[in-house]
Design an enzyme around this catalytic site. Structure first.
Site, mmCIF file in Angstrom:
data_model
loop_
_atom_site.group_PDB
_atom_site.id
_atom_site.type_symbol
_atom_site.label_atom_id
_atom_site.label_comp_id
_atom_site.label_asym_id
_atom_site.label_seq_id
_atom_site.Cartn_x
_atom_site.Cartn_y
_atom_site.Cartn_z
ATOM 1 N N GLY A 68 3.954 4.195 3.434
ATOM 2 C CA GLY A 68 3.657 2.960 2.715
ATOM 3 C C GLY A 68 3.794 1.786 3.665
ATOM 4 O O GLY A 68 4.223 1.942 4.816
ATOM 5 N N LYS A 69 3.419 0.628 3.236
ATOM 6 C CA LYS A 69 3.582 -0.585 4.047
ATOM 7 C C LYS A 69 3.376 -1.790 3.154
ATOM 8 O O LYS A 69 2.649 -1.723 2.162
ATOM 9 C CB LYS A 69 2.527 -0.605 5.161
ATOM 10 N N SER A 70 4.014 -2.890 3.514
ATOM 11 C CA SER A 70 3.777 -4.156 2.810
ATOM 12 C C SER A 70 3.373 -5.212 3.821
ATOM 13 O O SER A 70 3.730 -5.121 4.997
ATOM 14 C CB SER A 70 5.058 -4.659 2.142
ATOM 15 N N ASP A 97 9.519 -4.893 9.774
ATOM 16 C CA ASP A 97 8.371 -4.672 10.660
ATOM 17 C C ASP A 97 8.128 -6.027 11.329
ATOM 18 O O ASP A 97 8.964 -6.929 11.215
ATOM 19 C CB ASP A 97 7.153 -4.186 9.844
ATOM 20 N N VAL A 153 0.845 -1.194 0.000
ATOM 21 C CA VAL A 153 0.000 0.000 0.000
ATOM 22 C C VAL A 153 0.878 1.241 0.000
ATOM 23 O O VAL A 153 1.805 1.365 0.811
ATOM 24 C CB VAL A 153 -0.950 0.020 1.229
#
Ligand code: GLU
Length: 419
Positions: free
Chosen positions: A106-108, A147, A61
């Site tokens: 953002g992040k995955s 993360d 995202v």
């Protein structure tokens, strides 16, 4: 309204902060920030060591890139959802803006249980994710980091996969942060989040007129963030009376030996059977006697159910989204000082930014440089948040969100509008 949805909670926090901007910015601009810029779902089909192809789902995202390329970690968990990743990407936008680094959010997410994968299979999965996500990962687009469920070694594999695909020994610029120092990582990145939590906690204790020295502290979570926070707080003289991880929660009012707990968790994989203190229920631990409580495990831990029973005077959010909005209101009413996640755990992304600039300029910073820059940034931003909260009569969370939103909105306006 509190719900168990991280995305709903993130939007409730956003709406409250947007209201504090007092109509300065256009409603449509704020509406734009309420939603992510782009959400992708990928199917990964690596062949693992059993010889079979396995099907995994991954999400990426990009929430917003007004301040710069999207930044945020890769979460690997069997239960992570696209909406969770969206909430976390949104939080990254505010975190980067508040801590003052030129990144967006953002992040995955990779839907997998890292504890069920052998090291080789995890490497295969991470490399497969990198190949499939190649078009999203770039120093000018999105820069991942560790993360929950991913670590330094995984970031090394990401950099190597990208360099290898290009036929190069290295990458030009920073494609990923939190890598091993030998591969262009920065000394002190691994400890940065926990260190930042300890610095913010120290500042909060001073702010409420309490002394961290000898203060009883409970830390929920004993992963990278929780364990480093324990060690850093203990080094500052705090008494760690309670800790927990996914397998065990222990409490001893006389204080636990953090070094021994860390050594135990390293060799046994968890705190189960660590033999220190008395075993308590993981939920009960949050309500036990302490002055400082650090939820550093996962989201939605302090809810309307238990917020009234928390005994701590300071809650330092090491995890992302550990407190629901309803619980937040209860804590605020009870005068519990909350250091919100976007400030409290921003030390990680701040040092990621140092790693990014270091790699761009091909320099090497020392751990001492990193530590002193982190200390100063955390203290400056803490002061700014507390000052804003007092001046505008806001909770510390609303003040943090207000400051973050203000700079994202200002950057968006400064960019102007392309058709
Ligand atoms: N995963 C960390 C966070 O939630 C670090 C992100 C980064 O360094 O990009 O803040």
């Amino acid at each position: 309204m509190a719900t168990e949805s991280m995305l709903e909670n993130a939007r409730v926090n956003f709406d409250r902060a947007a209201a504090t901007l007092g109509g300065v910015y256009d409603a449509e601009l704020l509406r734009k920030l309420r939603f992510p810029k782009e959400r992708s779902e990928l199917r990964l089909t690596p062949q693992l060591s059993d010889g079979n192809v396995h099907v995994f789902t991954a999400y990426i995202v990009h929430h917003n890139n007004s301040l710069g390329p999207c930044k945020g970690g890769i979460r690997m968990s069997p239960s992570v959802t696209l909406d969770d990743i969206t909430a976390l990407a949104m939080e990254m936008t505010w975190k980067c803006a508040l801590i003052g680094v030129p990144f967006g959010g953002g992040k995955s997410g990779i839907v997998a249980d890292p504890r069920q994968l052998t090291p080789d299979d995890k490497q295969t999965l991470i490399r497969n994710f990198t190949r499939n996500a190649h078009r999203h990962i770039n120093p000018l687009v999105y820069i991942p980091a560790p993360d929950m469920g991913t670590n330094e070694q995984d970031m090394g594999h990401i950099k190597d996969t990208i360099a290898y695909s290009n036929g190069h020994a290295t990458t030009q610029g920073c494609y990923v942060t939190g890598k091993p120092v030998l591969l262009g990582g920065i000394p002190g990145r691994g400890k940065a989040t926990g260190r930042g939590v300890a610095i913010a906690s120290d500042a909060a204790m001073k702010h409420i007129g309490a002394d961290l020295k000898g203060a009883p502290v409970i830390v929920q979570g004993f992963g990278n963030v929780g364990a480093v926070t324990c060690a850093e707080l203990a080094a500052r003289g705090a008494r760690i009376v309670g800790v927990s991880d996914i397998a065990e929660a222990v409490y001893d009012e006389r204080g636990l030996d953090v070094d021994r707990l860390m050594a135990y968790a390293r060799s046994n994989g968890s705190l189960k059977g660590c033999g220190q203190g008395r075993v308590v229920s993981p939920e009960g631990l949050l309500e036990m006697a302490c002055v400082l409580l650090v939820p550093a495990a996962t989201g939605n831990q302090i809810t309307a159910e238990n917020a009234g029973k928390i005994q701590a005077r300071v809650v330092a959010e090491g995890a992302n989204g550990p407190t629901t909005p309803d619980a937040d209101a209860i804590l605020h009413k009870r005068n519990v000082f909350v250091i919100p996640d976007i400030l409290c755990n921003a030390g990680g992304v701040f040092v990621s930014y140092l790693e990014y600039t270091q790699e761009t300029q091909q320099e090497q910073m020392t751990e001492e440089d990193v530590k002193s820059r982190l200390e100063k940034r955390m203290r400056d931003k803490f002061k700014l948040v507390v000052g804003t909260a007092e001046k505008q009569r806001l909770s510390t969370r609303d003040a943090s969100m207000h400051l973050a939103l203000e700079s994202v909105c200002a950057a968006t306006v400064a960019r102007g509008n392309l058709p």
